[in-house]
Design a protein around this motif. Structure first.
Motif, PDB file in Angstrom:
ATOM      1  N   PRO A 142      -3.947  -3.636  -0.077  1.00 49.57           N
ATOM      2  CA  PRO A 142      -3.047  -4.773  -0.276  1.00 49.57           C
ATOM      3  C   PRO A 142      -2.101  -4.955   0.909  1.00 49.57           C
ATOM      4  O   PRO A 142      -1.659  -3.980   1.521  1.00 49.57           O
ATOM      5  N   TYR A 145       0.840  -1.198   0.000  1.00 48.95           N
ATOM      6  CA  TYR A 145       0.000   0.000   0.000  1.00 48.95           C
ATOM      7  C   TYR A 145       0.878   1.251   0.000  1.00 48.95           C
ATOM      8  O   TYR A 145       0.668   2.195  -0.770  1.00 48.95           O
ATOM      9  N   VAL A 159      -2.860  -1.226  -6.871  1.00 45.76           N
ATOM     10  CA  VAL A 159      -1.705  -1.901  -6.276  1.00 45.76           C
ATOM     11  C   VAL A 159      -0.567  -1.850  -7.291  1.00 45.76           C
ATOM     12  O   VAL A 159      -0.693  -2.368  -8.402  1.00 45.76           O
ATOM     13  N   THR A 213       2.666   1.700  -3.308  1.00 47.90           N
ATOM     14  CA  THR A 213       1.727   2.247  -4.293  1.00 47.90           C
ATOM     15  C   THR A 213       1.542   3.740  -4.090  1.00 47.90           C
ATOM     16  O   THR A 213       1.493   4.515  -5.059  1.00 47.90           O
ATOM     17  N   VAL A 270      -5.546  -9.021   0.133  1.00 48.76           N
ATOM     18  CA  VAL A 270      -6.233  -7.748  -0.095  1.00 48.76           C
ATOM     19  C   VAL A 270      -7.428  -7.678   0.838  1.00 48.76           C
ATOM     20  O   VAL A 270      -8.328  -8.523   0.770  1.00 48.76           O
ATOM     21  N   GLU A 294       3.431  -2.863  -8.051  1.00 48.64           N
ATOM     22  CA  GLU A 294       4.531  -3.731  -7.631  1.00 48.64           C
ATOM     23  C   GLU A 294       5.576  -3.789  -8.731  1.00 48.64           C
ATOM     24  O   GLU A 294       5.278  -3.594  -9.910  1.00 48.64           O
TER      25      GLU A 294
END
Length: 799
Positions: A674, A575, A705, A578, A692, A707
């Motif tokens: 997340p 989180y 999200v 992001t 989640v 990554e």
């Protein structure tokens, strides 16, 4: 009506009537009879630059603050002349320039006045130093509020305050003490639910009066240089901050470990003590990624050296720590010890890289090593040289990150706390005194450090920390709020300063958790950790004079609470990552004061405690001792209590229970948060399943999200994973759509969704329009299901 001519006797000079007008594409020039030139540059539909010259003469146009990649361009530009004024129009605003006084007024397309000059631009000759003291005054409208200005240790709403910008080493500063370590001359005004921003890009000492001297006047002025400011129109605060952040830049993504928990002290030595601290973290199962070495690792405080008695083999020590998941961060200060046997001093002398006084001798000052000279970091040759000094530390010895301290520059045992004002600087080919260069000295030091670290940790990402900063320094380094104190007042200050820095475009920020000076008790330390895990930079740091300040220093109960919250930090890393992605790419602040979240609600305009972590988590720290709860303001919407799942409606104050092991924390309805499994350091565990937390909402909510490989630069080649979720809740149905971007392949194959507040019992599950059995998604009694990570549409149907 008082004319500008009649006001000249007060010592200030004012523009008089316009005698010439010309346009050069996006630049419009107005010249007055007494030699003032106003240059207006239309940068974007919502951004205008105002630049004033006197005696028909502009200074060279140069700025350290601006982002060279900032977006430019506008849709329309129209200029009209009437008998009394000129009117410049874009699709977002109109700028009126009075022909008799050069005063300006800015309004929206509907004619609502957003900002207007009071006396407008005026100046007076600086008889002591030469040049002008340049001034601007604006009308303060009824109910207008002001926010921003960097690290100011005062109420979040600056209405009625006067502040100044002169980066200063303020050990153990107090509430309302000013100035501090940062000079960010940018504020956001909010009037009649319309937000605008003003960035006064002037590196001399600057002053801001927010209706302090006169309740209807807001003014700003500088001790030298030009009146050069940028006006940004929202009308939302978020848009103003995003446009300003684009103008001054954002950082690249840091390595994910830099968002983990970090432990520091003045100082951890010798090597055996550092390893003892590291082992204690692992033995107690308290996650930690970074350990810091303060100035005592050096040989006599000489930068880029090691005390071989305390650290006989730093390369091996750093490698050993890395084996156990710890990254090593070292401090580097600007002062270079005057020592003819010290190779860095010799080299800088040979190349003439040290700052000099106005009449010739080298500028020197006392710092930790004793008498020092100071490199002129405003000289590009010096910055290049300084960057290369990091090669041995980063590439050969294996240091992971660098911390620049004392870079205001701080000088001991002198009243000014810094370099003499006649110190000369190159200023990138625009020679200046320290009056102009002081506020950017630390910025240019950390810029050189960033370039060196980036080059020599490649292909990894750089991580650099700075104490001093000017606007735009966020491009190079994270920062913290300096030498605070272990008091409840400073816990309150840390909360306000983080929100203010994020409004000021500088989101990668934290405080010395627990306080640098003096010693916290266990309760204060626990409450500070509870707050600190929600700050983008999360580090405990203390002076060490009053005892230990590690997570286990306050007894078993506090250790367990601290561990619980550091573990929560590690769970929330996707989180937080992001959030950082959105900050880096879109200029979205990582923390939002309530006024930024809902500027239409006047109750938010003076709130200091509550803030939004990212976009969907509401946090309100406990800031008083012996508290079992507190009153807090819950903003509009519906929110889930993180601890018990209770749904509360916002728009009012609420009493929330929060014993020593709880911080008030709420999740926005519809959010999809997340989480990763708890790990002792980033990269310890392979993530086999993304968890989640889904918070039901009747209606639509979007979540994201982001990554990637967590380090390196492949993400710039498209190797990232961006999951955009759209949640649509109905009485007997929940639909979640996923829109995927990027080519990065995550290590997990499934997403485990924990459903909160679902108002129906799940009777059927459809994935991409195909019905699947409840066993296939491992539906449990607590509404937890597993779905393939690449699903496009998930439908949960109830009876």
């Amino acid at each position: 009506m008082i004319t500008n001519t009649e006001l000249e006797y007060k010592g200030n000079l004012y523009p008089n009537e316009i005698v010439d007008f010309k346009q050069d594409t996006d630049k419009i020039y107005f010249t007055t009879a007494n030699g003032v030139i106003l240059q207006i540059t239309v940068l974007r539909n919502s951004m205008i630059r105002f630049r004033y010259a006197t005696d028909h003469n502009f200074e060279p146009d140069f700025s350290y603050a601006l982002n060279k990649n900032a977006l430019r361009g506008y849709n329309e530009l129209d200029i009209r002349e009437t008998p009394t004024e000129y009117i410049i129009s874009t699709v977002r605003m109109n700028i009126l320039i009075d022909k008799k006084t050069l005063r300006t007024q800015i309004s929206d397309p509907e004619g609502n006045i957003i900002c207007e000059d009071e006396l407008g631009f005026h100046w007076e000759e600086n008889y002591e130093y030469g040049g002008n003291i340049v001034k601007m005054s604006k009308i303060t409208r009824t109910g207008e509020s002001y926010y921003g200005m960097g690290d100011k240790a005062t109420h979040s709403n600056l209405k009625g305050k006067r502040v100044e910008n002169w980066v200063t080493d303020q050990y153990a500063y107090g509430k309302d003490q000013d100035p501090l370590y940062k000079a960010i001359p940018f504020y956001v005004g909010l009037t009649d639910n319309k937000a605008y921003g003003i960035f006064f890009d002037n590196t001399f000492k600057t002053h801001f009066d927010f209706a302090h001297e006169k309740k209807h006047v807001t003014s700003f002025w500088a001790d030298g240089g030009e009146m050069n400011y940028y006006f940004i129109y929202g009308p939302t605060m978020e848009k103003v901050v995003r446009l300003y952040t684009d103008l001054t830049g954002t950082p690249e993504l840091p390595p994910l470990w830099a968002l983990g928990f970090q432990q520091s002290k003045w100082s951890y030595f010798p090597e055996s003590r550092v390893k003892e601290i590291a082992q204690k973290f692992r033995d107690l199962r308290i996650p930690c990624d970074g350990l810091y070495l303060d100035i005592d690792y050096m040989d006599g405080f000489r930068c880029f050296t090691w005390d071989k008695k305390l650290f006989p083999d730093p390369k091996k020590m750093i490698a050993d720590l890395a084996e156990d998941g710890f990254k090593t961060v070292v401090m580097i200060d600007p002062g270079i010890k005057i020592d003819r046997d010290y190779w860095i001093y010799q080299e800088a002398m040979e190349k003439d890289y040290f700052c000099k006084r106005g009449d010739g001798p080298y500028m020197h000052g006392k710092v930790w090593p004793g008498e020092c000279n100071f490199p002129d970091f405003t000289n590009p040759k010096v910055r290049k040289w300084w960057a290369e000094l990091y090669k041995e530390f980063m590439a050969d010895i294996g240091v992971h990150a660098v911390w620049n301290d004392m870079n205001e520059p701080a000088v001991m045992e002198v009243p000014s706390k810094t370099a003499p004002l006649d110190t000369r600087h190159d200023y990138d080919g625009h020679p200046s005194t320290h009056r102009k260069a002081h506020n950017v000295y630390g910025m240019q030091m950390v810029r050189a450090t960033y370039n060196g670290v980036k080059k020599h940790v490649y292909p990894k990402r750089p991580f650099v920390i700075t104490r001093a900063a000017y606007a735009g320094t966020q491009r190079y380094a994270c920062t913290w709020t300096g030498d605070n104190v272990a008091t409840w007042e400073h816990l309150w200050l840390a909360n306000v300063q983080m929100q203010r820095m994020c409004i000021s475009g500088y989101s990668f920020v934290g405080s010395d958790i627990g306080g640098f000076a003096e010693q916290p008790d266990g309760e204060l330390f626990a409450r500070w950790v509870q707050l600190g895990i929600f700050h983008p930079f999360c580090r405990v740091h203390s002076s060490g004079d009053h005892g230990d300040q590690e997570p286990w220093s306050f007894g078993e109960e506090i250790t367990d609470i601290v561990r619980k919250y550091i573990e929560l930090r590690y769970q929330l890393l996707p989180y937080l990552y992001t959030m950082f992605y959105k900050y880096s790419k879109e200029g979205l602040p990582m923390l939002r004061a309530l006024v930024m979240y809902d500027q239409e609600d006047p109750q938010t305009h003076f709130r200091t405690d509550e803030f939004i972590f990212g976009e969907q988590i509401l946090v309100c720290p406990i800031q008083e001792p012996n508290s079992k709860g507190r009153r807090m303001y819950v903003p509009r919407g519906k929110w889930y209590n993180y601890w018990n799942g209770e749904v509360i409606k916002g728009g009012m104050e609420k009493w929330v229970v929060a014993d020593i092991d709880k911080i008030p924390m709420f999740i926005k309805e519809g959010a999809m948060i997340p989480k990763y499994p708890v790990q002792q350091y980033v990269g310890e565990l392979k993530v086999l399943e993304l968890l989640v937390d889904v918070y039901f909402k009747l209606g639509v909510e979007n979540s994201t999200v982001y990554e990637d490989a967590q380090d390196g630069f492949d993400y710039k080649k498209g190797r990232y994973s961006l999951r955009n979720f759209k949640l649509n809740g109905k009485e007997n149905e929940l639909i979640i759509q996923q829109f995927k971007d990027g080519s990065f392949i995550t290590s997990y194959e499934t997403i485990k969704m924990q459903l909160h507040g679902l108002p129906f019992t799940i009777e059927a599950v459809l994935i991409d329009s195909e019905k699947v059995s409840l066993d296939a998604v491992k539906l449990l009694e607590n509404n937890c299901i597993e779905v393939p990570k690449e699903f496009t549409t998930l439908q949960l149907l109830g009876s």
